[in-house]
Enzyme design. Structure first.
Site, PDB file in Angstrom:
ATOM      1  N   ASP A 118       6.034   3.059   1.631  1.00 38.63           N
ATOM      2  CA  ASP A 118       5.131   2.062   2.207  1.00 38.63           C
ATOM      3  C   ASP A 118       4.312   2.751   3.300  1.00 38.63           C
ATOM      4  OD1 ASP A 118       3.888  -0.038   3.564  1.00 38.63           O
ATOM      5  OD2 ASP A 118       5.580  -1.404   3.270  1.00 38.63           O
ATOM      6  N   HIS A 119       3.022   2.923   3.036  1.00 39.75           N
ATOM      7  CA  HIS A 119       2.182   3.711   3.943  1.00 39.75           C
ATOM      8  C   HIS A 119       1.873   2.972   5.246  1.00 39.75           C
ATOM      9  CE1 HIS A 119       0.080   7.224   4.882  1.00 39.75           C
ATOM     10  NE2 HIS A 119      -0.688   7.359   3.818  1.00 39.75           N
ATOM     11  N   ARG A 120       2.259   1.720   5.351  1.00 45.12           N
ATOM     12  CA  ARG A 120       2.065   0.996   6.603  1.00 45.12           C
ATOM     13  C   ARG A 120       3.060   1.440   7.660  1.00 45.12           C
ATOM     14  NH1 ARG A 120       2.427  -4.921   3.957  1.00 45.12           N
ATOM     15  NH2 ARG A 120       4.221  -3.814   3.052  1.00 45.12           N
ATOM     16  N   ILE A 141       5.366   4.388   7.002  1.00 45.33           N
ATOM     17  CA  ILE A 141       5.775   5.773   6.773  1.00 45.33           C
ATOM     18  C   ILE A 141       4.527   6.601   6.517  1.00 45.33           C
ATOM     19  CG2 ILE A 141       7.030   7.346   5.239  1.00 45.33           C
ATOM     20  CD1 ILE A 141       8.987   5.012   4.730  1.00 45.33           C
ATOM     21  N   PRO A 192       0.845  -1.198   0.000  1.00 45.05           N
ATOM     22  CA  PRO A 192       0.000   0.000   0.000  1.00 45.05           C
ATOM     23  C   PRO A 192       0.882   1.250   0.000  1.00 45.05           C
ATOM     24  CG  PRO A 192       0.122  -0.913   2.205  1.00 45.05           C
ATOM     25  CD  PRO A 192       0.928  -1.821   1.338  1.00 45.05           C
TER      26      PRO A 192
END
Length: 210
Positions: free
Chosen positions: A200-202, A204, A11
């Site tokens: 990586d939005h998980r 950062i 994601p």
């Protein structure tokens, strides 16, 4: 193919920023005058951006983290060392091949050491002598599609990395491209470059990337 398909599971989100490069141009010119006088290797914009990226990680270590699942639970994996992946465009048998080896522990290197390590990777990539360890354990990646004129790129982030930074072409904004050199100088305009940070939005967040 496996890496590309695995990247679809990440994601990601992307930050973009257009920056003036006048100081970068001037400093590069001074550095290369010194390099010529010392018979040193010519320094490219990519060398400077890559080294700046490593230094920036010192101020923003969260960007060097990775996502891992432990016993089915999500965790942030902080990493002290920076293994900087550098995207190298090569040609084999008439086909373009993108290789992404990494500079190991780039955070430990001063600029001359970093320059030597970077150029060694490029030389071995073009000679076809890279080995599997050269690609292992990349933490962040820099890709430079600006060398072929691309102004903004959102590249794929590989699993196990926290961020990939893309650099666009250096030039005057399109609305000024037709002006004479004298008019541009009189107005004090700077060339610009657009940088993207795909992360990586998980692990950062947008504020950290920005």
């Amino acid at each position: 193919v496996s890496n590309m398909e695995a990247s679809l599971l990440l994601p990601t989100a992307t930050s973009a920023r257009t920056i003036a490069v006048k100081f970068l141009e001037e400093n590069r010119r001074v550095v290369n005058q010194h390099q010529i006088a010392r018979h040193g290797t010519k320094v490219s914009f990519t060398h400077l951006v890559a080294f700046a990226l490593v230094r920036a990680i010192e101020s923003h270590p969260a960007m060097n983290a990775a996502f891992v699942a432990i016993d089915g639970k999500p965790h942030i994996l902080p990493r002290a060392g920076v293994n900087l992946g550098v995207a190298i465009d090569t040609e084999k048998k008439g086909e373009r091949v993108l290789l992404v080896p990494n500079v190991k522990h780039a955070e430990r290197l001063d600029f001359p050491g970093f320059l030597a390590a970077y150029d060694d990777l490029v030389a071995r990539a073009r000679a076809g002598t890279l080995a599997l360890p050269d690609f292992a354990d990349t933490t962040i990646t820099l890709t430079n599609p600006g060398t072929i004129g691309t102004t903004l790129s959102v590249p794929r982030l590989m699993a196990g990395q926290g961020v990939i930074v893309g650099t666009g072409a250096i030039g005057y904004p399109p609305e000024y491209a037709g002006m004479s050199a004298e008019a541009i100088s009189r107005l004090g305009l700077s060339k610009v470059m657009t940088l993207t940070s795909t992360y990586d939005h998980r692990v950062i967040q947008g504020a950290e990337s920005g």
